[in-house]
Write a protein that holds these residues in place. Structure first.
Motif, short mmCIF file in Angstrom:
data_model
loop_
_atom_site.label_atom_id
_atom_site.label_comp_id
_atom_site.label_asym_id
_atom_site.label_seq_id
_atom_site.Cartn_x
_atom_site.Cartn_y
_atom_site.Cartn_z
N PRO A 379 0.83 -1.20 0.00
CA PRO A 379 0.00 0.00 0.00
C PRO A 379 0.87 1.25 0.00
N LEU A 380 0.39 2.30 -0.63
CA LEU A 380 1.14 3.56 -0.64
C LEU A 380 1.26 4.15 0.75
N ILE A 381 0.26 3.92 1.60
CA ILE A 381 0.24 4.51 2.94
C ILE A 381 0.36 3.39 3.97
N ASP A 382 1.40 3.44 4.77
CA ASP A 382 1.59 2.46 5.84
C ASP A 382 1.05 3.07 7.13
N TYR A 383 -0.18 2.69 7.49
CA TYR A 383 -0.83 3.30 8.64
C TYR A 383 -0.22 2.84 9.96
N LEU A 384 0.40 1.66 9.99
CA LEU A 384 1.02 1.17 11.22
C LEU A 384 2.39 1.76 11.43
N SER A 385 3.13 1.99 10.33
CA SER A 385 4.46 2.63 10.41
C SER A 385 4.49 3.76 9.40
N PRO A 386 3.90 4.91 9.75
CA PRO A 386 3.77 6.00 8.79
C PRO A 386 5.09 6.42 8.15
N ALA A 387 6.21 6.37 8.90
CA ALA A 387 7.49 6.83 8.36
C ALA A 387 8.01 5.92 7.26
N ARG A 388 7.42 4.73 7.11
CA ARG A 388 7.84 3.80 6.06
C ARG A 388 6.88 3.82 4.87
N SER A 389 5.97 4.77 4.82
CA SER A 389 4.99 4.82 3.74
C SER A 389 5.67 5.09 2.40
N PRO A 390 5.45 4.25 1.38
CA PRO A 390 6.01 4.51 0.05
C PRO A 390 5.60 5.88 -0.50
N LEU A 391 4.38 6.34 -0.16
CA LEU A 391 3.94 7.65 -0.63
C LEU A 391 4.91 8.74 -0.22
N LEU A 392 5.42 8.67 1.00
CA LEU A 392 6.33 9.70 1.50
C LEU A 392 7.76 9.47 1.00
N HIS A 393 8.18 8.23 0.96
CA HIS A 393 9.56 7.96 0.53
C HIS A 393 9.76 8.27 -0.95
N MET A 394 8.71 8.11 -1.76
CA MET A 394 8.84 8.47 -3.17
C MET A 394 8.88 9.97 -3.37
N GLY A 395 8.69 10.73 -2.32
CA GLY A 395 8.86 12.18 -2.37
C GLY A 395 10.20 12.64 -1.86
N LEU A 396 11.03 11.70 -1.39
CA LEU A 396 12.38 12.03 -0.92
C LEU A 396 13.39 11.90 -2.06
N ASN A 397 14.54 12.45 -1.83
CA ASN A 397 15.66 12.23 -2.75
C ASN A 397 15.91 10.73 -2.87
N ARG A 398 16.18 10.26 -4.07
CA ARG A 398 16.30 8.83 -4.29
C ARG A 398 17.38 8.19 -3.39
N ASP A 399 18.41 8.93 -3.07
CA ASP A 399 19.48 8.38 -2.24
C ASP A 399 19.04 8.17 -0.79
#
Length: 469
Positions: A379-399
């Protein structure tokens, strides 16, 4: 035998006259189970005085027939009909249909589909399917106009509460003009009645909304030559309201409205279950509960068929955070642009980027994100571990990202730029706060919605089974 005096004969005739029965206007007249002959003591005295067997006094004038008084009714009852497998729904699709479940529950809504195996009803804007094996009876209710006339005749014009219940019944069925008529009748009796004045305001506003032309997303614009651009499906008001119900924090809820008819359904369908009373005193006290207390009981009962009848007059805190801290701040400006997930080349994840401040845009984009699954099934949104949500990580610098945004190298497309500077940035923390405020465990909204661009519908669905709420 001596002839009785004249005054005795007159007195006997007077006492032997038949007196018409008195009828209480509020009680229905029922014929006696079998005829009975009642002879007064005065009549017996007269027969004894004449001393002639079978001698009758002169026939008194026949009393006028008693006026038939119609008993009050709450809902006209149509003739019951057993379910007929395979009967098409088209014939009755414009009529309200009631089903009686084998466990005694009664449900009503607009008939959507009727087959040999199931019946589908639209209840509060949500289509619900019921197996035919669990249904004991199906009937098409009389038209709203027919039931309205019967209900109107049964209510005393001075009964303010009865008139308001009728107005609520009409409002729930979209008959705003008739509802206002009944509210005006109630206000004519009690001009300062607070419930009547509040209901009049609500119905007036709903009538205005019903008369509003289609939204900008549906209304063609002059000079717009994008006729080939496919329409983007948006959630309707009923679906938006349903998401609001599921996301309510009962500790700090927005303003709620629950119709008396809905409270009655809770009392009738769940009498004796949990905190639902069965006594008259208990029911009266239940009607006086605050809407949020009634909704809490509905959640405990998992009365999901009634959630759509609860009207939420504002955004829950979680959805307000999504609108203000995510949707308006970076989702529309960075992710939903025409060159990215807002254009026709968006791929499986496509977001709506017009009228970005509208509830339809906010809730539609949220539902798309909530149900979307990556190619790995995450899922794009990880409700149990929000900091691991792909939705947010795909908004970070790739590195710095656990889940890296794909490289964008299409001709004519702007180079992809990260949304967040790093996980300690203010925007990233605000997104974490939003995810943390969403209701848990996550519910499965009973909403049928197919987003554009989702070539694999099965992978875009939410949890298979509804959660406790």
């Amino acid at each position: 035998m001596d002839t009785p005096p004249l005054y005795t004969v007159l007195r006997c005739r007077e006492n032997a006259a038949v007196t018409p029965p008195r009828v209480r206007p509020s009680s229905p007249i029922r014929p006696p189970a079998r005829p009975a002959l009642a002879i007064s003591a005065a009549s017996m005295f007269c027969l004894a005085a004449f001393g002639v067997a079978g001698l009758q006094p002169e026939n008194p004038p026949a009393p006028p027939p008693p006026k038939q008084v119609e008993p009050p009714v709450e809902e006209p009852v149509a003739p019951e009909a057993e379910p007929q497998p395979g009967e098409p729904a088209e014939a009755d699709s414009d009529r309200e249909t009631e089903i009686v479940m084998r466990d005694g529950r009664r449900l009503s809504g607009d008939l959507v589909e009727r087959t040999e195996t199931h019946i589908s009803l639209s209840i509060g804007g949500v289509v619900m399917r019921f197996p035919m094996a669990e249904i004991s009876m199906v009937r098409v209710l009389p038209s709203v106009e027919e039931r309205y006339e019967a209900l109107r005749r049964s209510i005393d014009p001075e009964d303010v509460e009865g008139l308001l219940r009728l107005a609520e019944w009409l409002r729930a069925r979209g008959r705003f003009d008739l509802a206002l008529t009944e509210i005006e009748r109630a206000l004519a009796v009690e001009p300062l009645h607070p419930d009547a004045r509040q209901l009049k305001l609500l119905v007036t506003e709903q009538k205005k909304l019903a008369a509003v032309p289609p939204s900008d997303a549906e209304r063609p614009r002059p000079g717009n030559n994008r006729s080939q651009r496919p329409d983007f499906p948006l959630l309707n008001d009923h679906q938006i309201n349903l998401i609001r119900v599921y996301e309510i924090d009962l500790k700090d809820p927005p303003r709620l409205l629950i119709d008396r008819d809905t409270v009655t359904k809770v009392l009738d369908q769940y009498a004796g279950v949990g905190e639902v009373p069965v006594t008259r005193e208990g029911r009266d006290a239940f009607y006086r509960k605050r809407p949020e207390d009634i909704l809490a009981i509905m959640f405990d009962l998992q009365a999901r068929d009634l959630y759509g009848e609860v009207r939420v007059m504002g955004n829950p805190d979680s959805m307000r955070l999504f609108r203000d801290r995510v949707h308006r701040t970076w989702l529309i400006n960075s992710c939903a642009t025409n060159q990215c997930h807002g254009g026709e080349e968006a791929g499986r994840l496509r977001l709506y980027n017009r009228s970005s401040g509208s509830d339809a845009a906010v809730y539609t984009n949220f539902l798309i994100l909530d149900r979307f699954r990556t190619s790995d099934g995450l899922p794009l949104i990880d409700y149990l571990s929000p900091a691991r949500s792909p939705l947010l990580h795909m908004g970070l610098n790739r590195d710095d990202a656990l889940f890296k945004h794909p490289e964008v190298d299409r001709p004519g497309t702007a180079r992809w730029r990260p949304v967040f500077r790093d996980p300690d940035s203010e925007r990233f923390k605000e997104a974490l706060e939003w995810i943390g405020e969403m209701y848990k465990p996550r519910p499965n909204y009973p909403i049928e919605y197919q987003p554009p661009g989702a070539s694999e519908p099965a992978a875009d669905q939410g949890p298979a089974e509804p959660q406790p709420r």
